[in-house]
Motif scaffolding. Structure first.
Motif, PDB file in Angstrom:
ATOM      1  N   SER A   1       0.799  -1.231   0.000  1.00 27.56           N
ATOM      2  CA  SER A   1       0.000   0.000   0.000  1.00 27.56           C
ATOM      3  C   SER A   1       0.832   1.282   0.000  1.00 27.56           C
ATOM      4  O   SER A   1       0.450   2.244  -0.688  1.00 27.56           O
ATOM      5  N   PRO A   2       1.965   1.364   0.725  1.00 27.67           N
ATOM      6  CA  PRO A   2       2.730   2.619   0.668  1.00 27.67           C
ATOM      7  C   PRO A   2       3.266   2.931  -0.724  1.00 27.67           C
ATOM      8  O   PRO A   2       3.535   4.096  -1.038  1.00 27.67           O
ATOM      9  N   TYR A   3       3.409   1.893  -1.551  1.00 30.39           N
ATOM     10  CA  TYR A   3       3.978   2.086  -2.885  1.00 30.39           C
ATOM     11  C   TYR A   3       2.936   2.501  -3.910  1.00 30.39           C
ATOM     12  O   TYR A   3       3.256   2.739  -5.074  1.00 30.39           O
ATOM     13  N   ASP A   4       1.685   2.601  -3.458  1.00 23.98           N
ATOM     14  CA  ASP A   4       0.621   3.087  -4.327  1.00 23.98           C
ATOM     15  C   ASP A   4       0.789   4.570  -4.628  1.00 23.98           C
ATOM     16  O   ASP A   4       0.204   5.080  -5.582  1.00 23.98           O
ATOM     17  N   ASN A   5       1.600   5.244  -3.830  1.00 23.56           N
ATOM     18  CA  ASN A   5       1.744   6.701  -3.961  1.00 23.56           C
ATOM     19  C   ASN A   5       3.002   7.120  -4.699  1.00 23.56           C
ATOM     20  O   ASN A   5       3.328   8.308  -4.725  1.00 23.56           O
ATOM     21  N   MET A   6       3.726   6.158  -5.282  1.00 19.50           N
ATOM     22  CA  MET A   6       4.889   6.510  -6.088  1.00 19.50           C
ATOM     23  C   MET A   6       4.835   5.735  -7.398  1.00 19.50           C
ATOM     24  O   MET A   6       4.178   4.697  -7.496  1.00 19.50           O
TER      25      MET A   6
END
Length: 428
Positions: free
Chosen positions: A130-135
């Motif tokens: 999920s944190p990598y959804d923003n990059m």
């Protein structure tokens, strides 16, 4: 309780399969036969006899446990076989096999191979994507493996998959893709396929639904009727069908045309891309033991899939090859041209890669759809549509569901249909 399901693709059939024993099921499908994106051609020539082959290439992975269990449950487990899916990479005028470490070393500089290996290991170790959804995927590749790995390996793959949207795609999608596609042995990737084709799965699901009293009706839904916040029915080819619940599997663009989206309580702003997939019947083999060929070359398609380098040509009596490309707009030449014009474009590209290809073609088929896959751009995770909507009795399942993120698959669509059926049964 009467439930209308819009769409007889895998998600719609899976939902109906789970609900048919308890509900009165009516599936509305605009195409003549069920299957959706998993539909098959029926080929019958004097040379080969009759057989089925998918309109879009399909295979499954060892981790597709729900789909594998469904195949077994329908008594088709003996048809599922696991084969070696070999891959290659076309650039600088030649094909480089990409299955063993030695082959990859021949295709890429040593430093890139090392960095690519470390990237794969790092991707496989990430549990929460999920944190990598923003990059963007590009940013993560640059940070993890450097510009050369991106340019030499990932950029052509992203270009063939997402075209002009390639730099919008999220790192979360890439991580999921790497994790799914890393089931490789020393000779290639282990992939599953149903001998005789996945048409047998579609037919078995449809037959099971009908035996339980369900109906699959050909027609087009023009409106989902809602009153006082609850589903009342649907309009199909000007006919009103009353029902208690509706499960919609159509893409957001179509859903917006058949319901007041202000009532849904959910954002339908999901970008999709289309696909133009050609299938060629051939007199002989084209590639030497390569199933899937990714391409870095100026041709009008991004990948070539020689199906009969995966499943024996003896199953069909001839050789079969797909050439496929995604497109991002209805203005694309791949959408606005005639079938014959698209095939001519593809033949020109295939001649460039494989001189003399045209003379080996016995017949061709072309399948095109405008909305075949979401564009998994940055922030996509927040756009995923829920199974339960703000309208009582209206449910959603499809490629836009959680089960199909970060990568769509046959298994994901089956899971989406099952999850939606569970929500219906629980009365959410």
């Amino acid at each position: 309780m009467k439930t209308v399901i819009i769409g007889a693709g895998l998600a719609g059939l899976a939902a109906a399969y789970r609900l048919a024993e308890s509900d009165e099921i009516v599936i509305i499908e605009r195409e003549p036969e069920p299957g959706g994106m998993a539909s098959s051609y029926s080929i019958n020539t004097p040379d080969t006899g009759a057989y089925h082959i998918e309109e879009y290439y399909h295979h499954i992975f060892a981790g597709d446990k729900e789909l594998i269990a469904l195949i077994d449950e329908l008594g088709l487990g003996d048809r599922l076989e696991w084969q070696r899916g070999t891959t290659g990479y076309y650039f600088n005028g030649r094909i480089y096999p990409m299955n063993t470490p030695f082959e990859i070393l021949r295709a890429l500089p040593l430093v890139d191979v090392i960095r690519l290996t470390l990237l794969v290991l790092r991707a496989k170790a990430i549990k929460d994507r999920s944190p990598y959804d923003n990059m963007t995927a590009r940013e993560w590749i640059y940070d993890t493996a450097g510009e050369s790995v991106y340019n030499n390996f990932f950029e052509p793959l992203l270009q063939s998959k997402f075209g002009d949207n390639k730099e919008k795609v999220s790192a979360a999608w890439l991580l999921g893709r790497v994790q799914i596609r890393s089931n490789r042995g020393t000779k290639g990737e282990r992939l599953g396929y149903m001998r005789g084709g996945f048409n047998a799965l579609i037919e078995a699901m449809a037959d099971n639904i009908r035996k339980k009293g369900g109906k699959i009706v050909n027609g087009t839904v023009s409106q989902i009727e809602v009153a006082d916040g609850s589903v009342q029915g649907v309009v199909v080819d000007k006919e009103h069908i009353r029902c208690d619940r509706v499960i919609s599997t159509v893409v957001p663009r179509v859903l917006e045309k058949i319901i007041d989206t202000g009532l849904l309580g959910h954002n339908l702003d999901i970008s999709y891309q289309g696909t133009a997939c050609a299938l060629f019947g051939l007199t002989e083999r084209i590639m030497d033991d390569i199933y899937w060929l990714n391409i870095k070359e100026d041709v009008p398609f991004g990948a070539v899939i020689e199906h009969t380098n995966f499943i024996p040509a003896s199953d069909y009596g001839e050789h079969l090859m797909y050439a496929t490309s995604y497109f991002q707009s209805p203005d694309s030449v791949l959408w606005r041209s005639s079938d014959e014009e698209v095939i001519e474009l593809y033949l020109g590209g295939l001649e460039k890669l494989f001189p003399g290809f045209r003379e080996k073609v016995k017949w061709w088929r072309l399948r095109r759809d405008m909305d075949t896959a979401p564009v998994y751009e940055v922030g996509y995770g927040k756009k995923i549509l829920p199974y339960v909507t703000g309208i009582k009795g209206l449910y959603l399942a499809g490629m836009f569901s959680q089960a199909n993120y970060p990568e769509r698959s046959m298994n994901g669509s089956v899971v989406a249909g099952f999850k939606c059926a569970e929500a219906v049964k629980e009365g959410k």
